[in-house]
Write an enzyme that holds these catalytic residues in place. Structure first.
Site, PDB file in Angstrom:
ATOM      1  N   LEU A  68      41.592  45.170  36.836  1.00  0.00           N
ATOM      2  CA  LEU A  68      40.544  44.891  37.825  1.00  0.00           C
ATOM      3  C   LEU A  68      39.590  43.828  37.306  1.00  0.00           C
ATOM      4  CD1 LEU A  68      39.025  45.480  40.458  1.00  0.00           C
ATOM      5  CD2 LEU A  68      37.845  47.337  39.267  1.00  0.00           C
ATOM      6  N   GLY A  69      39.180  43.964  36.051  1.00  0.00           N
ATOM      7  CA  GLY A  69      38.265  42.994  35.468  1.00  0.00           C
ATOM      8  C   GLY A  69      38.848  41.598  35.412  1.00  0.00           C
ATOM      9  N   THR A  95      44.647  54.470  32.686  1.00  0.00           N
ATOM     10  CA  THR A  95      44.415  55.748  32.024  1.00  0.00           C
ATOM     11  C   THR A  95      43.064  56.325  32.405  1.00  0.00           C
ATOM     12  OG1 THR A  95      45.757  55.026  30.144  1.00  0.00           O
ATOM     13  CG2 THR A  95      44.312  56.906  29.787  1.00  0.00           C
ATOM     14  N   ARG A 218      23.744  50.237  40.618  1.00  0.00           N
ATOM     15  CA  ARG A 218      24.263  49.861  41.932  1.00  0.00           C
ATOM     16  C   ARG A 218      24.963  48.520  41.795  1.00  0.00           C
ATOM     17  NH1 ARG A 218      23.750  54.365  45.343  1.00  0.00           N
ATOM     18  NH2 ARG A 218      21.664  55.258  45.104  1.00  0.00           N
ATOM     19  N   LEU A 223      20.695  43.421  40.389  1.00  0.00           N
ATOM     20  CA  LEU A 223      20.120  43.766  39.089  1.00  0.00           C
ATOM     21  C   LEU A 223      21.166  44.435  38.207  1.00  0.00           C
ATOM     22  CD1 LEU A 223      16.783  45.361  40.377  1.00  0.00           C
ATOM     23  CD2 LEU A 223      17.044  43.064  39.396  1.00  0.00           C
ATOM     24  N   GLU A 279      37.993  45.099  27.822  1.00  0.00           N
ATOM     25  CA  GLU A 279      38.432  44.056  26.892  1.00  0.00           C
ATOM     26  C   GLU A 279      37.316  43.739  25.905  1.00  0.00           C
ATOM     27  OE1 GLU A 279      41.499  42.847  26.728  1.00  0.00           O
ATOM     28  OE2 GLU A 279      42.045  44.170  28.387  1.00  0.00           O
TER      29      GLU A 279
END
Length: 314
Positions: A68-69, A95, A218, A223, A279
């Protein structure tokens, strides 16, 4: 306009029958859904560029937090504004799935794909991280200290055998040898120096297999949330570290230094590691800024990571 999605699948999950069934179900429902399988670093970036050239409306990161990152970073690095980029979505297959857990994204592949069809894409922030002159992006959490060491040291074989419990087992093994990191952390209205055992800088809320480091973060408020756990001694230190491993956010209220700001700088005399979406990146200086509404992402209705005001607009 025809519905066209691109699924970027972590190679470790290439033989997953549930993923194949989910893809076939969406195709049967009229969605044009292409699949690309990653093999090595850089594949996600190449596939995202290809998806944009092909006019794809949604790019789905199918894997763990690292996948995803990587996909989110590839989208964020583009020059286009969020509205001109494909929306981001997640199919949690890792995982820990820390981001998906906090966001309540379904863990079953078919449900994860159905969420895309049933939801609007929300504007989300990204963390831009400058580390000793190199730029990185982070969609979930930048974490340092105990959690980073546990994530890095957890064996792949153990993760296959125990799933998320592997992080707990590794954490227990490390309990007697937590080494604090001396750092200077400063931003708007926040200035802290000292030795820390854990650090969380969040867009999201948890990392390292369920460690809740930024319980109030959030993903759409412009922020970043900051939590510093200072060095602790004796029984208190052991108790708090255990609570952190078990995901007890209340422990942070007792001992942590917390703040909310648009940007923060982390400096240390010796190079330290920050874990960015799974990572590790090593540097002696990290300049981290929240970039508001950098991407759009499909998230569940009443997602805990969305500000209440945003939910009210649905």
């Amino acid at each position: 306009m025809a519905t066209h999605w691109r699924l970027i699948l972590n190679g470790k999950s290439a033989g997953n029958d549930e993923v194949r069934d989910a893809v076939e179900a969406m195709r049967a429902g009229g969605v044009t859904l292409d699949v690309r399988v990653t093999w090595e670093r850089g594949d996600a970036l190449r596939y995202v560029d290809e998806a944009i050239d092909d006019g794809v409306r949604c790019v789905i990161a199918a894997g763990g937090d690292g996948t995803l990152g990587e996909v989110a970073a590839a989208l964020s690095e583009r020059h286009e504004e969020a509205d001109a980029l494909p929306a981001l979505a997640a199919m949690p297959l890792g995982t820990a799935n820390d981001f998906a857990t906090a966001a309540t994204i379904p863990t079953y592949p078919r449900e994860a794909l159905q969420l895309i069809a049933d939801s609007k894409a929300h504007a989300i922030d990204m963390l831009r991280v400058e580390a000793d002159g190199e730029r990185h992006w982070c969609v979930n959490l930048a974490s340092g200290g105990f959690g980073t060491e546990v994530t890095v040291e957890t064996d792949d074989g153990l993760k296959k055998l125990l799933g998320g419990l592997a992080y707990l087992v590794t954490g227990i093994a490390r309990m007697g040898r937590i080494e604090p990191i001396t750092a200077h952390i400063h931003g708007e209205g926040f200035d802290w120096r000292g030795a820390l055992i854990a650090l969380g800088i969040g867009n999201g809320r948890q990392a390292g297999g369920g460690q809740i480091l930024c319980p109030d973060a959030r993903i759409d408020d412009g922020l970043l949330d900051l939590t510093v756990i200072p060095e602790l001694e004796g029984e208190l230190g052991t108790t708090v570290a255990t609570l952190m491993r078990e995901g007890r956010g209340a422990a942070l209220e007792r001992v942590g230094e917390r703040g909310r700001m648009r940007a923060v700088t982390v400096e240390s005399d010796e190079p330290m590691a920050l874990n960015l979406d799974g990572e590790p990146v090593q540097a002696s200086r990290f300049a981290i800024a929240c970039v508001p509404a950098r991407l759009r992402m499909h998230l569940p209705e009443h997602c805990p990571l969305l500000a209440p005001a945003r939910l009210a607009l649905r």
